[in-house]
Design a protein around this motif. Structure first.
Motif, PDB file in Angstrom:
ATOM      1  N   ILE A  74       0.980  -1.098   0.218  1.00 14.00           N
ATOM      2  CA  ILE A  74      -0.027  -0.123   0.009  1.00 14.00           C
ATOM      3  C   ILE A  74       0.774   1.330  -0.005  1.00 14.00           C
ATOM      4  O   ILE A  74       0.628   2.065  -0.842  1.00 14.00           O
ATOM      5  CB  ILE A  74      -1.079   0.036   1.378  1.00 14.00           C
ATOM      6  N   LYS A  75       1.931   1.233   0.884  1.00 17.56           N
ATOM      7  CA  LYS A  75       2.664   2.459   1.159  1.00 17.56           C
ATOM      8  C   LYS A  75       4.012   2.071   1.541  1.00 17.56           C
ATOM      9  O   LYS A  75       4.418   1.283   2.278  1.00 17.56           O
ATOM     10  CB  LYS A  75       1.958   3.461   2.087  1.00 17.56           C
ATOM     11  N   ALA A  94     -14.427 -10.846  11.717  1.00 19.26           N
ATOM     12  CA  ALA A  94     -13.821  -9.437  11.568  1.00 19.26           C
ATOM     13  C   ALA A  94     -13.739  -9.084  10.153  1.00 19.26           C
ATOM     14  O   ALA A  94     -13.236  -7.946  10.099  1.00 19.26           O
ATOM     15  CB  ALA A  94     -12.360  -9.664  12.298  1.00 19.26           C
ATOM     16  N   LYS A  95     -14.032  -9.992   9.264  1.00 20.15           N
ATOM     17  CA  LYS A  95     -13.642  -9.452   7.985  1.00 20.15           C
ATOM     18  C   LYS A  95     -14.640  -8.363   7.388  1.00 20.15           C
ATOM     19  O   LYS A  95     -14.839  -7.754   6.688  1.00 20.15           O
ATOM     20  CB  LYS A  95     -14.005 -10.692   6.992  1.00 20.15           C
ATOM     21  N   GLU A  96     -15.900  -8.275   8.374  1.00 21.22           N
ATOM     22  CA  GLU A  96     -17.086  -7.346   8.325  1.00 21.22           C
ATOM     23  C   GLU A  96     -16.326  -5.900   8.427  1.00 21.22           C
ATOM     24  O   GLU A  96     -16.738  -5.076   7.938  1.00 21.22           O
ATOM     25  CB  GLU A  96     -18.048  -7.605   9.218  1.00 21.22           C
ATOM     26  N   LEU A  97     -15.475  -5.864   9.079  1.00 24.77           N
ATOM     27  CA  LEU A  97     -14.625  -4.650   9.431  1.00 24.77           C
ATOM     28  C   LEU A  97     -13.671  -4.068   8.174  1.00 24.77           C
ATOM     29  O   LEU A  97     -13.371  -2.844   8.191  1.00 24.77           O
ATOM     30  CB  LEU A  97     -13.976  -4.586  10.663  1.00 24.77           C
ATOM     31  N   ILE A  98     -13.520  -4.907   7.350  1.00 23.80           N
ATOM     32  CA  ILE A  98     -12.488  -4.371   6.205  1.00 23.80           C
ATOM     33  C   ILE A  98     -13.317  -3.563   5.128  1.00 23.80           C
ATOM     34  O   ILE A  98     -14.204  -4.143   4.649  1.00 23.80           O
ATOM     35  CB  ILE A  98     -11.762  -5.721   5.618  1.00 23.80           C
ATOM     36  N   ARG A  99     -13.083  -2.422   5.000  1.00 21.39           N
ATOM     37  CA  ARG A  99     -13.457  -1.532   3.836  1.00 21.39           C
ATOM     38  C   ARG A  99     -13.266  -2.262   2.701  1.00 21.39           C
ATOM     39  O   ARG A  99     -12.218  -2.614   2.210  1.00 21.39           O
ATOM     40  CB  ARG A  99     -13.265  -0.232   4.282  1.00 21.39           C
ATOM     41  N   ASN A 100     -14.354  -1.955   1.808  1.00 18.60           N
ATOM     42  CA  ASN A 100     -14.228  -2.337   0.388  1.00 18.60           C
ATOM     43  C   ASN A 100     -13.023  -1.268  -0.057  1.00 18.60           C
ATOM     44  O   ASN A 100     -13.256  -0.254  -0.206  1.00 18.60           O
ATOM     45  CB  ASN A 100     -15.545  -2.207  -0.364  1.00 18.60           C
ATOM     46  N   PRO A 130      -4.250   5.706   9.976  1.00 17.18           N
ATOM     47  CA  PRO A 130      -3.644   7.282   9.143  1.00 17.18           C
ATOM     48  C   PRO A 130      -4.308   8.454  10.082  1.00 17.18           C
ATOM     49  O   PRO A 130      -5.169   8.185  10.773  1.00 17.18           O
ATOM     50  CB  PRO A 130      -4.938   7.041   8.073  1.00 17.18           C
ATOM     51  N   TRP A 131      -3.592   9.624  10.155  1.00 14.01           N
ATOM     52  CA  TRP A 131      -3.910  10.905  10.658  1.00 14.01           C
ATOM     53  C   TRP A 131      -3.434  10.705  12.225  1.00 14.01           C
ATOM     54  O   TRP A 131      -3.477  11.897  12.599  1.00 14.01           O
ATOM     55  CB  TRP A 131      -5.246  11.083  10.377  1.00 14.01           C
ATOM     56  N   ASP A 163     -12.344   3.190  -0.255  1.00 15.77           N
ATOM     57  CA  ASP A 163     -11.413   3.183   0.558  1.00 15.77           C
ATOM     58  C   ASP A 163     -10.518   4.503   0.003  1.00 15.77           C
ATOM     59  O   ASP A 163      -9.759   4.302  -0.976  1.00 15.77           O
ATOM     60  CB  ASP A 163     -10.476   2.118   0.645  1.00 15.77           C
ATOM     61  N   LEU A 164     -10.506   5.706   0.832  1.00 15.76           N
ATOM     62  CA  LEU A 164      -9.646   6.851   0.231  1.00 15.76           C
ATOM     63  C   LEU A 164      -8.317   6.424   0.446  1.00 15.76           C
ATOM     64  O   LEU A 164      -7.375   7.557  -0.145  1.00 15.76           O
ATOM     65  CB  LEU A 164     -10.159   8.196   1.209  1.00 15.76           C
TER      66      LEU A 164
END
Length: 259
Positions: free
Chosen positions: A97-98, A246-252, A172-173, A256-257
């Motif tokens: 990702i980074k 916990a997969k429910e918590l992963i944003r599509n 982040p942030w 995702d910005l």
């Protein structure tokens, strides 16, 4: 279900020994809780640090057994990490990702793991293992690990308890680390308040709370890394049963910005 919660208790499970591959983790936690003067009750939430789950599942790698690829050698220079460690991180990664090449001495390598979690170094960690060149990896499927641990408790107890597996991540942030849920069983990881009303009568249309992460962070207050408290029992929280882990918590990714 009554929506009011009078109080929530956080109970550390003390005396858990060094976990080894193929240990019966449910049995060990059950016995340690008993020796701590605790009796698991129906409705309890057992929060486990990822590290002991990974050890029990033999998710341990000796870096001396790793031969880094040319790409791992190249990347290691950019992030100032051992190329063997970089090779292991890449093996647990589906997408980089980074990389912060502005400050390579900090070794910033943020990736998406095979389980979909965004974390530094794919969760590969040398702390609290055995010293030297040994590192632990995240469970292959943390939700499955939570299910298996919950099944082990049910066999011992005769009733269901919730299991949440946590890991420590940055955000982040914001500076600092927090514990989040990377695996859970028996609880809906998200609480959807949309369509309900606040105390002033305003309808909520965007409020979905990550309750599994909130529980993980609460337990993290007692999981002092240097104090060997890898398990906390949370009692009194009125959760919703079910869910898909916990997969429910992963944003599509498309929403995702940051990706």
């Amino acid at each position: 279900m009554n929506k009011s919660t009078k109080s929530i208790s956080l109970l550390p499970v003390l005396g858990i020994p060094e976990i080894r591959p193929n240990d019966d983790l449910a049995e060990i936690i059950y016995e340690a809780a008993k020796h701590s003067g605790l009796t698991l009750e129906q409705g309890d939430i057992v929060v486990c640090a990822q590290k002991i789950v990974s050890k029990a599942e033999n998710r341990i790698v000796d870096l001396n057994s790793i031969t880094p690829s040319p790409y791992a050698h190249t990347l290691s220079k950019e992030v100032s990490k051992d190329p063997r460690l970089v090779e292991v991180i890449l093996s647990e990664t589906t997408k980089i990702i980074k990389m912060d090449q502005r400050k390579p001495e900090k070794g910033r390598l943020i990736v998406e793991t095979r389980g979909g979690v965004i974390s530094a170094n794919a969760g590969v960690d040398a702390s609290n293992v055995s010293g030297g060149d040994m590192v632990t990896l995240l469970p292959i499927d943390s939700d499955k690990s939570a299910d298996e641990l919950a099944a082990g408790f049910k066999k011992k107890l005769g009733f269901d308890v919730v299991v949440i597996i946590t890991d420590t991540v940055g955000r982040p942030w914001r500076d600092g680390l927090v514990d989040i849920a990377i695996g859970c069983s028996g609880i809906k990881a998200l609480k959807d308040y949309r369509g309900e009303f606040d105390s002033k009568g305003l309808e909520l249309n965007a409020t979905v709370m990550a309750v599994a992460d909130e529980i993980a962070s609460a337990a993290g207050l007692l999981m002092e890394k240097a104090e060997s408290v890898p398990v906390v029992i949370i009692r009194g929280y009125e959760y919703e049963t079910g869910g898909t882990g916990a997969k429910e918590l992963i944003r599509n990714p498309e929403d995702d910005l940051f990706r």
